[in-house]
Motif scaffolding. Sequence first.
Motif, PDB file in Angstrom:
ATOM      1  N   MET A   1       0.834  -1.195   0.000  1.00 58.40           N
ATOM      2  CA  MET A   1       0.000   0.000   0.000  1.00 58.40           C
ATOM      3  C   MET A   1       0.867   1.243   0.000  1.00 58.40           C
ATOM      4  O   MET A   1       1.917   1.271   0.644  1.00 58.40           O
ATOM      5  N   GLN A   2       0.428   2.250  -0.734  1.00 60.95           N
ATOM      6  CA  GLN A   2       1.131   3.525  -0.760  1.00 60.95           C
ATOM      7  C   GLN A   2       0.240   4.623  -0.185  1.00 60.95           C
ATOM      8  O   GLN A   2      -0.985   4.589  -0.327  1.00 60.95           O
ATOM      9  N   THR A   3       0.880   5.574   0.476  1.00 60.05           N
ATOM     10  CA  THR A   3       0.146   6.609   1.209  1.00 60.05           C
ATOM     11  C   THR A   3       0.421   7.976   0.611  1.00 60.05           C
ATOM     12  O   THR A   3       1.579   8.325   0.359  1.00 60.05           O
ATOM     13  N   ILE A   4      -0.636   8.732   0.402  1.00 60.74           N
ATOM     14  CA  ILE A   4      -0.541  10.072  -0.191  1.00 60.74           C
ATOM     15  C   ILE A   4      -1.223  11.062   0.743  1.00 60.74           C
ATOM     16  O   ILE A   4      -2.402  10.897   1.065  1.00 60.74           O
ATOM     17  N   SER A   5      -0.502  12.068   1.185  1.00 56.80           N
ATOM     18  CA  SER A   5      -1.097  13.118   2.010  1.00 56.80           C
ATOM     19  C   SER A   5      -1.419  14.332   1.158  1.00 56.80           C
ATOM     20  O   SER A   5      -0.668  14.682   0.242  1.00 56.80           O
ATOM     21  N   PRO A  32      -8.204  -0.339  -4.789  1.00 58.09           N
ATOM     22  CA  PRO A  32      -9.005  -0.029  -3.604  1.00 58.09           C
ATOM     23  C   PRO A  32      -8.322   1.026  -2.731  1.00 58.09           C
ATOM     24  O   PRO A  32      -7.141   0.901  -2.404  1.00 58.09           O
ATOM     25  N   SER A  33      -9.077   2.053  -2.376  1.00 60.06           N
ATOM     26  CA  SER A  33      -8.495   3.182  -1.666  1.00 60.06           C
ATOM     27  C   SER A  33      -9.349   3.586  -0.472  1.00 60.06           C
ATOM     28  O   SER A  33     -10.551   3.320  -0.423  1.00 60.06           O
ATOM     29  N   VAL A  34      -8.690   4.249   0.472  1.00 62.78           N
ATOM     30  CA  VAL A  34      -9.343   4.731   1.685  1.00 62.78           C
ATOM     31  C   VAL A  34      -8.927   6.171   1.916  1.00 62.78           C
ATOM     32  O   VAL A  34      -7.776   6.542   1.654  1.00 62.78           O
ATOM     33  N   ILE A  35      -9.853   6.989   2.385  1.00 66.12           N
ATOM     34  CA  ILE A  35      -9.530   8.353   2.795  1.00 66.12           C
ATOM     35  C   ILE A  35      -9.447   8.386   4.316  1.00 66.12           C
ATOM     36  O   ILE A  35     -10.397   7.977   5.001  1.00 66.12           O
ATOM     37  N   ALA A  79      -4.930  -0.409  -1.708  1.00 62.60           N
ATOM     38  CA  ALA A  79      -3.795  -0.060  -2.562  1.00 62.60           C
ATOM     39  C   ALA A  79      -3.252   1.320  -2.209  1.00 62.60           C
ATOM     40  O   ALA A  79      -2.038   1.546  -2.218  1.00 62.60           O
ATOM     41  N   TYR A  80      -4.165   2.252  -1.910  1.00 57.15           N
ATOM     42  CA  TYR A  80      -3.769   3.620  -1.587  1.00 57.15           C
ATOM     43  C   TYR A  80      -4.527   4.110  -0.358  1.00 57.15           C
ATOM     44  O   TYR A  80      -5.708   3.801  -0.167  1.00 57.15           O
ATOM     45  N   ALA A  81      -3.837   4.930   0.433  1.00 54.30           N
ATOM     46  CA  ALA A  81      -4.468   5.675   1.511  1.00 54.30           C
ATOM     47  C   ALA A  81      -4.242   7.153   1.233  1.00 54.30           C
ATOM     48  O   ALA A  81      -3.100   7.584   1.054  1.00 54.30           O
ATOM     49  N   PHE A  82      -5.325   7.911   1.162  1.00 53.83           N
ATOM     50  CA  PHE A  82      -5.246   9.351   0.954  1.00 53.83           C
ATOM     51  C   PHE A  82      -5.553  10.045   2.279  1.00 53.83           C
ATOM     52  O   PHE A  82      -6.642   9.868   2.838  1.00 53.83           O
TER      53      PHE A  82
END
Length: 230
Positions: A1-5, A32-35, A79-82
């Motif tokens: 998983m990669q994290t984007i702020s 699949p992503s989560v905020i 896959a991503y966390a925003f």
Amino acid sequence: MQTISLLAQKGGSGKTTLAECLAVAADKAGKPSVILDMDPQGTAKSWKARRGSDDPAVIPVTMANLQDELDRIRAAGAAYAFIDTPARLSDWAMEAAKVSDVVIVPSRATVKDLERVEASIKLATVYGIRPVFVVLTQVRPRGDRDAQAEAFIKARHFPLCPARIGDRVAYQDSDTLGLTPIETEPGGKAAQEIKQVYQYTVKVLNQLTIEPLNHDKKDEPYSRAFQQAG
């Protein structure tokens, strides 16, 4: 998983809207992503309430449980966390940047917003070097303010996303339903610009797998943040 702020030290930059749009774009692309909503105002949480059960999930977090939630959603297969950070809680913003692979700094093309871009980038790199880039938001269709803003940012050697988010009613109309322009007007200009910002973000993230950064190094300029990705 990669994290984007998404980090901006000026309110009203469109930070939450961009987080929502990028998360939806990722889901549409099969990622699949989560905020993670760190903003005490809970704007993303309210958007999710209007949206209902459709992905992406929105999880309120604080500094205290941020890492625990990241670990949990990683284990769940995201896959991503925003991370939507608060504008006026610098400690929270720095903590979010610390655990992120990439930091996006949204900014309107106004003097007051642009003057805060450097402060936002410095916050993003307090704990070490990481890719950071600016996205111009709420860009008006007429006038040359966006060109002036681009010149301002490039003159200071801040990495700039080549795609921009326009000042379009599609964003407001979609938000009323807890949706994004990708869903309500998939063939429209707003949907296209969201996809372009998403594709650029993925390009920067993919480059990390080729040229990983040492986040603990303090002696490199933060403007090194993958300018070549553009």
